[in-house]
Design an enzyme around this catalytic site. Structure first.
Site, mmCIF file in Angstrom:
data_model
loop_
_atom_site.group_PDB
_atom_site.id
_atom_site.type_symbol
_atom_site.label_atom_id
_atom_site.label_comp_id
_atom_site.label_asym_id
_atom_site.label_seq_id
_atom_site.Cartn_x
_atom_site.Cartn_y
_atom_site.Cartn_z
ATOM 1 N N HIS A 20 2.700 80.949 71.529
ATOM 2 C CA HIS A 20 1.945 81.440 70.375
ATOM 3 C C HIS A 20 0.624 82.097 70.786
ATOM 4 O O HIS A 20 -0.090 82.634 69.933
ATOM 5 C CB HIS A 20 1.713 80.320 69.347
ATOM 6 N N ASP A 60 7.411 76.261 72.914
ATOM 7 C CA ASP A 60 6.138 76.975 72.795
ATOM 8 C C ASP A 60 5.563 77.144 74.207
ATOM 9 O O ASP A 60 4.616 76.473 74.608
ATOM 10 C CB ASP A 60 5.175 76.199 71.891
ATOM 11 N N SER A 117 -5.655 76.197 72.697
ATOM 12 C CA SER A 117 -4.207 76.381 72.805
ATOM 13 C C SER A 117 -3.835 77.050 74.121
ATOM 14 O O SER A 117 -4.540 77.929 74.617
ATOM 15 C CB SER A 117 -3.694 77.251 71.653
#
Length: 260
Positions: free
Chosen positions: A67, A112, A206
């Site tokens: 992402h 992910d 992230s």
């Protein structure tokens, strides 16, 4: 029995820490300048703000979250202070990107992960060096180090000039199931945090690494908002489950498939 025990523990902790919820912060301190030589920062040619982290796993490859994919990604290596860059800091762009699934179709509990090949390799230096892939998965209760340039307050956002580090623990996957809801019975993720809250990865972290006992075990994926809530640990992509895929891609087998 495990689920019943976890739910009981969550209830006890919820009652114990309910009064402290308003005091929560995104805990941690400035990382030691020498402890994150593998940590990279991602930004785009349009914005100088670091929006994600990543991990250097050899001189030519960086691992991050799917992402975190953007157009015109720039990769900063050997960074500590944004205001006073290290002399050996380097900037690279990705030559190739590899996904298990498209960066648009990964799920919160599966795949992910993004592997990027640098257009030019980097050399080891005072502040740049890769970290090895894990030889074994982490065990529950392992103490892990999460790090990044993400916001250190939540829900209001305060972005630091230097990366912050915090110690969190690997928790039973059932804890994340109870905390977040909607998660499948199994997934290739790690549940990690502090049950009482106060320490957590957050926006901007992230894609960054979760280091457990010196091994690169997780990629920061997602969590609750505001960050750092009690009983709301974060979810991390489990690197160990993807080591064969990663090694195959690096070896030149670009058609390698991820584990189901």
């Amino acid at each position: 029995m495990v689920l019943i025990r976890v739910q009981a523990n969550l209830l006890i902790l919820q009652l114990s820490y309910a009064q402290k919820s308003s005091e929560l912060i995104i805990g941690g301190d400035e990382c030691n300048i020498n402890e994150h030589r593998f940590l990279v920062a991602l930004y785009t040619s349009r914005s100088r703000r670091f929006y994600c982290g990543g991990t250097l796993i050899n001189q030519e490859w960086v691992l991050t979250a799917a992402h975190c994919d953007r157009k015109n990604i720039r990769i900063k290596l050997g960074m500590h202070s944004e205001k006073v860059p290290n002399e050996d800091a380097e900037t690279r762009v990705p030559k190739e990107k590899f996904f298990c699934l498209s960066s648009k179709t990964y799920t919160k509990w599966d795949k992910d992960i993004m592997l990027m090949r640098l257009k030019r390799p980097v050399n080891n230096s005072t502040h740049i060096a890769p970290v090895s892939l894990p030889s074994n998965p982490p065990s529950v209760d392992s103490v892990c180090r999460v790090m990044g340039w993400g916001t250190i307050t939540s829900p209001q956002e305060t972005y630091p000039d230097v990366p912050h580090c915090a110690n969190i623990n690997i928790l039973d996957y059932e804890v994340c199931q109870a905390a977040h809801g909607g998660l499948p019975a199994t997934s290739r993720t790690l549940c990690a945090g502090i049950l009482k809250g106060g320490k957590d990865s957050c926006k901007g972290d992230s894609g960054g690494p979760l280091i457990c006992n010196g091994q690169f075990q997780g990629i920061a994926s997602w969590g609750a908002h505001p960050c750092g809530q009690s009983l709301k640990p974060g979810v991390y992509t489990k690197v160990f489950d993807y080591t064969e895929w990663i090694q195959s891609i690096i070896a030149g087998n670009t058609d390698a498939t991820c584990p189901p």
